[in-house]
Design an enzyme around this catalytic site. Structure first.
Site, short mmCIF file in Angstrom:
data_model
loop_
_atom_site.label_atom_id
_atom_site.label_comp_id
_atom_site.label_asym_id
_atom_site.label_seq_id
_atom_site.Cartn_x
_atom_site.Cartn_y
_atom_site.Cartn_z
N ASN A 149 -10.68 2.42 12.10
CA ASN A 149 -9.44 2.30 12.86
C ASN A 149 -9.31 3.54 13.74
O ASN A 149 -9.21 4.65 13.21
CB ASN A 149 -8.29 2.30 11.87
N ASN B 217 -18.56 4.67 1.95
CA ASN B 217 -18.53 4.98 3.39
C ASN B 217 -19.85 5.38 4.03
O ASN B 217 -19.89 5.62 5.24
CB ASN B 217 -17.49 6.08 3.70
N CYS C 293 0.86 -1.19 0.00
CA CYS C 293 0.00 0.00 0.00
C CYS C 293 0.89 1.23 0.00
O CYS C 293 1.80 1.34 0.82
CB CYS C 293 -0.89 -0.02 1.25
N GLY D 123 -3.25 10.44 1.21
CA GLY D 123 -3.52 11.30 0.06
C GLY D 123 -4.62 10.82 -0.85
O GLY D 123 -5.09 9.68 -0.75
N CYS E 219 -3.45 15.22 3.10
CA CYS E 219 -4.59 15.19 2.17
C CYS E 219 -5.48 16.40 2.44
O CYS E 219 -5.60 16.85 3.58
CB CYS E 219 -5.40 13.92 2.37
N CYS F 240 -10.66 10.42 9.23
CA CYS F 240 -9.36 10.00 8.68
C CYS F 240 -8.20 10.75 9.33
O CYS F 240 -8.23 11.98 9.41
CB CYS F 240 -9.36 10.22 7.17
N SER G 36 -14.51 5.13 -2.25
CA SER G 36 -14.79 5.19 -0.82
C SER G 36 -16.21 5.71 -0.63
O SER G 36 -16.44 6.92 -0.58
CB SER G 36 -13.78 6.11 -0.13
N CYS H 194 -11.91 14.16 5.17
CA CYS H 194 -12.89 13.21 5.70
C CYS H 194 -12.76 13.19 7.22
O CYS H 194 -11.65 13.18 7.75
CB CYS H 194 -12.63 11.82 5.11
N SER I 143 -7.80 3.87 -5.01
CA SER I 143 -8.99 4.23 -4.25
C SER I 143 -9.17 5.74 -4.27
O SER I 143 -8.22 6.49 -4.05
CB SER I 143 -8.81 3.75 -2.80
N1 SAH Z 1 -7.90 9.14 -0.45
C1 SAH Z 1 -8.30 7.88 -0.99
C2 SAH Z 1 -7.32 6.76 -0.71
C3 SAH Z 1 -6.66 6.76 0.65
S1 SAH Z 1 -7.75 6.41 2.01
C4 SAH Z 1 -9.69 7.51 -0.49
O1 SAH Z 1 -10.19 8.16 0.42
O2 SAH Z 1 -10.27 6.59 -1.05
C5 SAH Z 1 -8.01 4.67 1.79
C6 SAH Z 1 -9.24 4.13 2.50
O3 SAH Z 1 -9.07 4.19 3.93
C7 SAH Z 1 -10.53 4.89 2.19
O4 SAH Z 1 -11.54 3.99 1.81
C8 SAH Z 1 -10.88 5.55 3.50
O5 SAH Z 1 -12.27 5.71 3.62
C9 SAH Z 1 -10.29 4.59 4.51
N2 SAH Z 1 -9.99 5.15 5.83
C10 SAH Z 1 -9.50 6.36 6.12
N3 SAH Z 1 -9.33 6.50 7.45
C11 SAH Z 1 -9.72 5.34 8.02
C12 SAH Z 1 -9.77 4.86 9.36
N4 SAH Z 1 -9.38 5.61 10.38
N5 SAH Z 1 -10.21 3.60 9.56
C13 SAH Z 1 -10.58 2.82 8.51
N6 SAH Z 1 -10.54 3.22 7.24
C14 SAH Z 1 -10.13 4.47 6.99
FE1 SF4 Z 2 -7.99 12.00 2.10
FE2 SF4 Z 2 -8.81 9.47 1.69
FE3 SF4 Z 2 -8.31 10.40 4.17
FE4 SF4 Z 2 -10.45 11.25 2.86
S1 SF4 Z 2 -10.05 9.14 3.52
S2 SF4 Z 2 -9.01 12.54 4.01
S3 SF4 Z 2 -9.67 11.35 0.78
S4 SF4 Z 2 -6.83 10.14 2.54
#
Ligand code: SAH
Ligand code: SF4
Length: 389
Positions: free
Chosen positions: A337, A261, A146, A204, A153, A160, A259, A157, A234
């Site tokens: 997480n 979600n 990965c 990112g 970023c 995140c 994503s 979200c 993703s």
């Molecule tokens: N920015 C892109 C790719 C990186 S995040 C995106 O958002 O798709 C990759 C994945 O991790 C995304 O599906 C996001 O929803 C998930 N993610 C982010 N933070 C998380 C967390 N704390 N626990 C579980 N999944 C998480």
């Molecule tokens: Fe950025 Fe993906 Fe995290 Fe959303 S989940 S803040 S798009 S890294």
């Protein structure tokens, strides 16, 4: 002397030594075969030597010019004297989990030096190489790497950790592909023989760094030799990015994960502000433009947030939503997480299982993604924040 324009792989401009930062050496890593041929020509060597450099840097994972023994010694010395280096990003710190997962802080050198996170997730440990033979050198049969596409970023979200860093900067094609090659090197992966999958799911938003992300994919396919069918990118749903992605040739296009979600726009906008700009229907319309390969499916990622997105009625709504798209699709469920400074909770394993069952009962394939490496700051963005803080 030449320097690579960071945002634009392969484009070479004269190096101005009076500009601060330019006194540092310039990197071969990140240049594709054609750009390397140009560099070698500039340095007075035949362009076919580019194949030797590609072989050394991208296939044999050599990270020092002095070790590229296929090049004449005098030429290696000349390259170094002229300021060239391989310049591949390096693993600065590695954290090994009890489950075999390794997380890395990878140092990207240069005037705007930064570190990013990458992860190695091995599976299978029975010593069988997949072709019936045993391979004592390996303790994995299949692995997923990965990598990150940006430092931090901008998408914000709410659940995140990477979002909390804000956007620091885009990664260059060499920095994205370099994370992959550093991890391949560390585990002595034989591309073409060993089973490795690659996911662009680290720090990112790849589709907000589209050109560099796709230039990295081209390097990984052409120069490193990985298959795009074993790569998944993703996105949080950046519609113009998905539309460009739909135009990529199928021999260069990774698989696509969205994503999702949340079961609807209202809940989604609450946890992903980007939904106000590009609501679910606009994302799905863009995804429909992607011409899928035979048996290819779109992945919908779905983070289960306790009480927010994990209720039984949410599962029924997600099933209806995915079915209505008419797309061949699957849903990957990820229990949130946890990290510091969040007010969310992680659902119980039973809740995740019930959610999965509700989806499969409605005919939607759904899988629970196990969190890997919980003991080593598993949530992406956590490592950088925790270790560098
Ligand atoms: N920015 C892109 C790719 C990186 S995040 C995106 O958002 O798709 C990759 C994945 O991790 C995304 O599906 C996001 O929803 C998930 N993610 C982010 N933070 C998380 C967390 N704390 N626990 C579980 N999944 C998480
Ligand atoms: Fe950025 Fe993906 Fe995290 Fe959303 S989940 S803040 S798009 S890294």
């Amino acid at each position: 002397m030449l320097r690579v324009v960071p945002e634009n792989s392969g484009q070479l401009v004269p190096l101005d030594p009076t500009v601060p930062g330019n006194e540092s050496r310039v990197s071969l890593f990140g240049l594709d075969a054609a750009a390397l041929a140009g560099v070698l020509k500039e340095e007075g060597e035949p362009s076919w030597r580019a194949d030797q450099v590609v072989e050394a840097v991208y296939r044999q994972y050599i990270s020092e010019i002095s070790s590229i023994t296929t090049l004449p010694l005098t030429f290696r010395q000349k390259l170094v004297a002229r300021g060239w280096q391989v310049g591949r990003p390096e693993i600065a710190k590695a954290f090994k989990s009890a489950d075999g997962t390794e997380r890395y802080l990878i140092h990207c050198p240069g005037p705007k030096a930064e570190s990013v996170e990458a992860v190695w997730m091995p599976e299978g440990d029975d010593g069988e190489a997949g072709d019936g033979s045993t391979d004592e050198a390996k303790d994995w049969r299949r692995a997923t790497i990965c990598v990150s596409s940006q430092v931090g970023c901008a998408v914000n979200c709410q659940f995140c950790l990477t979002a909390k860093l804000g956007l620091q900067r885009n990664l260059t094609p060499g920095e994205i592909a370099g994370q992959v090659v550093s991890v391949l090197d560390r585990h002595a992966v034989r591309v073409g023989r060993d089973r490795v999958n690659l996911v662009f799911m680290g720090m990112g938003e790849p589709f907000l760094n589209y050109d560099n992300f796709m230039a990295a994919v081209r390097l990984l396919v052409h120069e490193v030799g990985l298959s795009p069918q074993r790569m998944t990118v993703s996105t949080s749903g950046i519609v113009p990015g998905i539309e460009r992605f739909a135009e990529e040739p199928s021999d260069l296009r990774p698989k696509l994960a969205i994503s999702l979600n949340a079961p609807n726009d209202e809940v989604r906008a609450g946890i992903m502000p980007i939904n106000r700009k590009w609501p679910i229907s606009s994302v799905i319309d863009a995804v429909r433009r992607v011409r899928l390969r035979p048996r290819e499916r779109i992945t919908f990622e779905y983070v289960l947030l306790g009480g927010v997105t994990d209720r039984p009625e949410h599962a029924r709504e997600v099933a209806r939503l995915v079915r209505r798209t008419g797309l061949p699709a699957k849903v990957n469920l990820i229990a949130w997480n946890p990290g510091p400074d969040f007010h969310y909770s992680t659902p119980k394993p039973e809740t995740a299982e019930q959610f999965q069952k509700a989806l499969t009962a409605e005919g939607i394939p759904a899988y629970i993604r196990q969190p890997r490496g919980r003991d080593i700051f598993a949530a992406c963005g956590q490592l950088k924040r925790t270790v560098e803080a």
